[in-house]
Enzyme design. Structure first.
Site, PDB file in Angstrom:
ATOM      1  N   SER A  11      33.257  29.704  39.735  1.00  9.39           N
ATOM      2  CA  SER A  11      32.907  29.203  41.214  1.00  9.39           C
ATOM      3  C   SER A  11      31.470  29.429  41.406  1.00  9.39           C
ATOM      4  O   SER A  11      30.874  28.683  41.929  1.00  9.39           O
ATOM      5  CB  SER A  11      33.715  30.069  42.113  1.00  9.39           C
ATOM      6  OG  SER A  11      35.158  29.742  42.059  1.00  9.39           O
ATOM      7  N   HIS A  37      31.017  32.147  48.220  1.00 13.92           N
ATOM      8  CA  HIS A  37      32.200  31.905  47.158  1.00 13.92           C
ATOM      9  C   HIS A  37      33.428  32.292  48.162  1.00 13.92           C
ATOM     10  O   HIS A  37      34.483  31.564  48.019  1.00 13.92           O
ATOM     11  CB  HIS A  37      32.204  32.905  46.095  1.00 13.92           C
ATOM     12  CG  HIS A  37      33.447  32.892  45.368  1.00 13.92           C
ATOM     13  ND1 HIS A  37      34.495  33.695  45.534  1.00 13.92           N
ATOM     14  CD2 HIS A  37      34.336  31.911  44.470  1.00 13.92           C
ATOM     15  CE1 HIS A  37      35.510  33.929  44.651  1.00 13.92           C
ATOM     16  NE2 HIS A  37      35.487  32.707  44.285  1.00 13.92           N
TER      17      HIS A  37
END
Length: 202
Positions: A11, A37
């Site tokens: 991510s 995130h």
């Protein structure tokens, strides 16, 4: 060995590609990226404000096992795993210190005042309750001897939120603030978790 799960690292790589160039230093970016995130909200690249050497002060405090006082249990739960993998700092949720609110105050505010009297040198993390942040700022204004290593001001919402952050900004205290109405317990926890990783890997 990385403290981050491989999916988190994937991510982060996606976030890095989407952001490209930015004006944050490496530590500021590491914190902002973890918040992005957590929230999938790229606004946080510009919403975090770092003042009075808050990051460096916090890293030393965390490495030394200083207690972490959160306003609510959700923030405590959000940092518990990484605290356990790093420095095992005591984590205290202010709301757990108050079964009943004092007259005219919220339970979190009441608990925060009790925590201040017991843990004045803690890292303070406010992710939900602006009343708790205002109470903490009032405590700090009344004295100038004790300076917490970091206050994270990240309450979310509409009532007293911006006022609480403005109160913190007026103090020369190491701090990380989420500007405006955004924030919340997951954001506050993400900031702490990023600091824990920086402190461990730095």
């Amino acid at each position: 060995m990385s403290l981050n799960h491989p999916i988190v690292e994937q991510s982060f790589a996606i976030i890095d590609r989407e952001i490209g160039k930015h004006n944050l230093n490496p530590s500021e970016y590491a914190i902002s990226r973890r918040v992005i995130h957590t929230t999938a909200d790229f606004d946080y690249l510009n919403l975090l404000e770092f003042k009075h050497n808050g990051i460096s002060s916090a890293l030393v405090a965390l490495q030394n096992g200083i207690p972490i006082v959160t306003d609510v249990t959700m923030v405590k739960q959000g940092i518990k795993t990484l605290v356990g993998k790093t420095f095992n700092n005591p984590i205290i949720a202010a709301i757990d210190f108050a079964d009943v609110a004092l007259p005219g105050k919220t339970r979190t505010e009441t608990g925060l005042l009790k925590c201040w009297s017991k843990y004045p040198d803690a890292v303070y993390v406010i992710g939900n309750a602006p009343t708790a942040l205002i109470a903490l700022c009032e405590c700090l204004k009344k004295q100038n001897k004790i300076i917490p290593p970091l206050i994270i001001g990240a309450p979310v919402g509409f009532v007293s939120v911006i006022e609480s952050k403005q109160a913190l900004k007026q103090l020369e205290i190491p701090q990380i603030i989420v500007k405006g109405r955004k924030g919340g317990s997951p954001v506050a926890a993400a900031i702490v978790n990023a600091l824990l990783v920086l402190a461990k890997e730095g």
